[in-house]
Scaffold this active site. Structure first.
Site, PDB file in Angstrom:
ATOM      1  N   ASP A   1       5.177 -20.959   7.306  1.00  0.00           N
ATOM      2  CA  ASP A   1       5.332 -20.249   6.025  1.00  0.00           C
ATOM      3  C   ASP A   1       4.835 -18.809   6.155  1.00  0.00           C
ATOM      4  OD1 ASP A   1       4.162 -20.669   2.579  1.00  0.00           O
ATOM      5  OD2 ASP A   1       6.019 -19.840   3.407  1.00  0.00           O
TER       6      ASP A   1
ATOM      7  N   LYS B   1       4.801 -15.091   5.801  1.00  0.00           N
ATOM      8  CA  LYS B   1       5.445 -14.101   4.927  1.00  0.00           C
ATOM      9  C   LYS B   1       4.377 -13.080   4.539  1.00  0.00           C
ATOM     10  CE  LYS B   1       4.815 -17.403   1.133  1.00  0.00           C
ATOM     11  NZ  LYS B   1       5.504 -18.256   0.158  1.00  0.00           N
TER      12      LYS B   1
ATOM     13  N   ASN C   1       1.197 -13.996   2.872  1.00  0.00           N
ATOM     14  CA  ASN C   1       0.201 -14.780   3.618  1.00  0.00           C
ATOM     15  C   ASN C   1      -0.428 -13.981   4.746  1.00  0.00           C
ATOM     16  OD1 ASN C   1       0.574 -16.996   2.000  1.00  0.00           O
ATOM     17  ND2 ASN C   1       2.108 -17.935   3.335  1.00  0.00           N
TER      18      ASN C   1
ATOM     19  N   ASP D   1      -3.095 -19.358   4.407  1.00  0.00           N
ATOM     20  CA  ASP D   1      -2.251 -20.363   3.752  1.00  0.00           C
ATOM     21  C   ASP D   1      -1.546 -21.278   4.748  1.00  0.00           C
ATOM     22  OD1 ASP D   1       0.021 -20.398   0.912  1.00  0.00           O
ATOM     23  OD2 ASP D   1      -0.587 -21.960   2.327  1.00  0.00           O
TER      24      ASP D   1
ATOM     25  N   THR E   1      10.117 -44.927  33.105  1.00  0.00           N
ATOM     26  CA  THR E   1      11.359 -45.013  33.880  1.00  0.00           C
ATOM     27  C   THR E   1      12.499 -45.245  32.891  1.00  0.00           C
ATOM     28  OG1 THR E   1       9.984 -46.196  35.441  1.00  0.00           O
ATOM     29  CG2 THR E   1      12.365 -46.159  35.886  1.00  0.00           C
TER      30      THR E   1
HETATM   31  N1  LIG Z   1      -2.103 -22.495  -0.847  1.00  0.00           N
HETATM   32  C1  LIG Z   1      -2.720 -23.230   0.081  1.00  0.00           C
HETATM   33  N2  LIG Z   1      -2.555 -24.524   0.200  1.00  0.00           N
HETATM   34  N3  LIG Z   1      -3.581 -22.591   0.951  1.00  0.00           N
HETATM   35  N4  LIG Z   1      -3.830 -21.281   0.771  1.00  0.00           N
HETATM   36  C2  LIG Z   1      -4.892 -20.726   1.297  1.00  0.00           C
HETATM   37  C3  LIG Z   1      -5.839 -21.488   2.170  1.00  0.00           C
HETATM   38  C4  LIG Z   1      -7.260 -21.029   1.916  1.00  0.00           C
HETATM   39  C5  LIG Z   1      -7.376 -19.546   2.174  1.00  0.00           C
HETATM   40  C6  LIG Z   1      -6.377 -18.765   1.389  1.00  0.00           C
HETATM   41  C7  LIG Z   1      -6.664 -17.441   1.034  1.00  0.00           C
HETATM   42  C8  LIG Z   1      -5.723 -16.714   0.307  1.00  0.00           C
HETATM   43  N5  LIG Z   1      -5.928 -15.408  -0.119  1.00  0.00           N
HETATM   44  C9  LIG Z   1      -7.055 -14.685   0.021  1.00  0.00           C
HETATM   45  O1  LIG Z   1      -8.066 -15.053   0.628  1.00  0.00           O
HETATM   46  C10 LIG Z   1      -7.054 -13.378  -0.616  1.00  0.00           C
HETATM   47  C11 LIG Z   1      -6.020 -12.827  -1.370  1.00  0.00           C
HETATM   48  C12 LIG Z   1      -6.492 -11.586  -1.791  1.00  0.00           C
HETATM   49  C13 LIG Z   1      -5.913 -10.579  -2.570  1.00  0.00           C
HETATM   50  C14 LIG Z   1      -6.658  -9.415  -2.837  1.00  0.00           C
HETATM   51  C15 LIG Z   1      -7.968  -9.261  -2.337  1.00  0.00           C
HETATM   52  C16 LIG Z   1      -8.528 -10.282  -1.568  1.00  0.00           C
HETATM   53  N6  LIG Z   1      -9.855 -10.161  -1.071  1.00  0.00           N
HETATM   54  O2  LIG Z   1     -10.496  -9.088  -1.322  1.00  0.00           O
HETATM   55  O3  LIG Z   1     -10.365 -11.076  -0.355  1.00  0.00           O
HETATM   56  C17 LIG Z   1      -7.778 -11.434  -1.281  1.00  0.00           C
HETATM   57  N7  LIG Z   1      -8.125 -12.538  -0.570  1.00  0.00           N
HETATM   58  C18 LIG Z   1      -4.512 -17.280  -0.045  1.00  0.00           C
HETATM   59  C19 LIG Z   1      -4.239 -18.597   0.290  1.00  0.00           C
HETATM   60  C20 LIG Z   1      -5.181 -19.349   1.001  1.00  0.00           C
END
Ligand SMILES: N=C(N)N/N=C1\CCCc2cc(NC(=O)c3cc4cccc([N+](=O)[O-])c4[nH]3)ccc21
Length: 322
Positions: free
Chosen positions: A137, A139, A142, A158, A177
């Site tokens: 996934d 993109k 992520n 993610d 075999t």
């Molecule tokens: N969906 C799912 N099953 N697993 N997803 C996951 C698994 C766990 C970790 C994880 C982390 C994030 N995103 C961030 O950490 C993050 C976004 C962001 C945006 C602005 C600022 C900050 N920041 O200043 O930190 C940010 N940190 C998005 C999805 C997932």
């Protein structure tokens, strides 16, 4: 924060929302003991695939992956709590936010910066594949940026859709075999094991979007062709006004990643060997921010030079051997 686990509230102070993900949200938190800023990603258990059974299994698999991975360009979890309806995952703060928003605000990422980010994505996905994990996934949403500066560390996140490659029954069958084995088992076996090629394709799309500011496949890109038809036929356009200032090497990497046939598509390691990535200055910058020499720890003392140089040297050698 009403129904937060008690031990969570005791350890962390949760403050404002800093990012709104498609499932759950991201908040700024402070670890009370150290006053250090951390990110808190809350994932509602109901956001996992439908039936409860697979939901918990897929969630547990993701949590297992998150806690097992260790690479400078993969998100690292710092703490973890769960209640009946949510997972609370504490992570390193990625103040640059999502690559998606950076591309949107800048229209196009400058080629040298796109190359720096793409190199880090390749190294991260190379690590995942070497550890039998396929992301599936990839993109811009992520891919997180560690700071607002152009030159910064990126981290992939993610792992909800990711898959762990296990020893398959087919692999065991092919060890024995084949006295009674039908021919199609051999011919089918040839195509199995290309699932990691999906990550190479996705990185091709991410690179295209970073360089050009628009995606290769989108509705009405080609009248009468749905997005899935454009993808299955590998039909996309390098719009001159967007691509004129971009090198032929960069276009060549994109073309070779966006090959419909996974058997001939560039693999991650082949992409790392492509002329566009044969850029020592970029690699030096990347390795420098991925493995900072004097990473200061809590009391601000730098690691002793020789130790870190040795470890950096060792890591990059290991990294090459990986
Ligand atoms: N969906 C799912 N099953 N697993 N997803 C996951 C698994 C766990 C970790 C994880 C982390 C994030 N995103 C961030 O950490 C993050 C976004 C962001 C945006 C602005 C600022 C900050 N920041 O200043 O930190 C940010 N940190 C998005 C999805 C997932």
């Amino acid at each position: 924060q009403s129904n937060l686990p008690k031990e969570l509230s005791e350890k962390y102070m949760i403050t404002k929302k800093i990012g709104v993900g498609v499932c759950g949200e991201v908040k700024l938190a402070f670890e009370r003991a150290t006053c250090k800023k951390v990110a808190l990603k809350t994932i509602n258990k109901k956001d996992f695939p439908a039936s409860v059974g697979t939901a918990t299994r897929s969630a547990e698999r993701e949590i297992q992956i998150l806690q097992k991975i260790d690479h400078p360009c993969l998100i690292k979890t710092k703490d973890f709590f769960q209640t009946d309806d949510s997972y609370y995952i504490f992570l390193e703060l990625m103040e640059g936010g999502e690559l998606f928003d950076r591309v949107k605000s800048k229209q196009q990422i400058k080629e040298p910066i796109a190359k720096l980010y793409f190199y880090q994505m390749l190294k991260a996905v190379e690590y995942l594949h070497n550890n039998g994990i396929i992301h599936r996934d990839l993109k811009p949403e992520n891919v997180l940026l560690s700071s607002h500066d152009d030159v910064c560390v990126i981290k992939i996140t993610d792992f909800n859709q990711s898959k762990i490659l296990e020893e398959s029954a087919l692999m065991r069958t092919l060890c024995g075999t084949p006295t009674y084995l039908a021919p199609e088992v051999f011919t089918d076996a040839v195509t199995v094991g290309y699932s990691r090629a999906v990550d190479a394709w996705s990185l091709g799309v991410v690179l295209f979007v970073c360089l050009a500011g628009y995606p290769p496949f989108y509705p009405d890109a080609r009248i009468g062709l749905s997005v899935s038809d454009q993808i299955t036929q590998g039909i996309y356009t390098f719009i001159p006004s967007k691509w004129d200032g971009i090198s032929d090497d960069a276009k060549d990497v994109v073309k070779k990643l966006l090959r419909v046939d996974p058997n001939v598509r560039l693999t991650i390691e082949e992409a790392l060997q492509h002329p566009w990535l044969m850029d020592e200055a970029m690699k030096e910058t990347a390795e420098g921010i991925m493995y900072p020499k004097d990473s200061r720890d809590a009391d601000g003392t730098a690691d002793s030079g020789d130790a870190t140089v040795a470890s950096t040297g060792k890591r990059s050698r290991e990294d090459e051997e990986e």
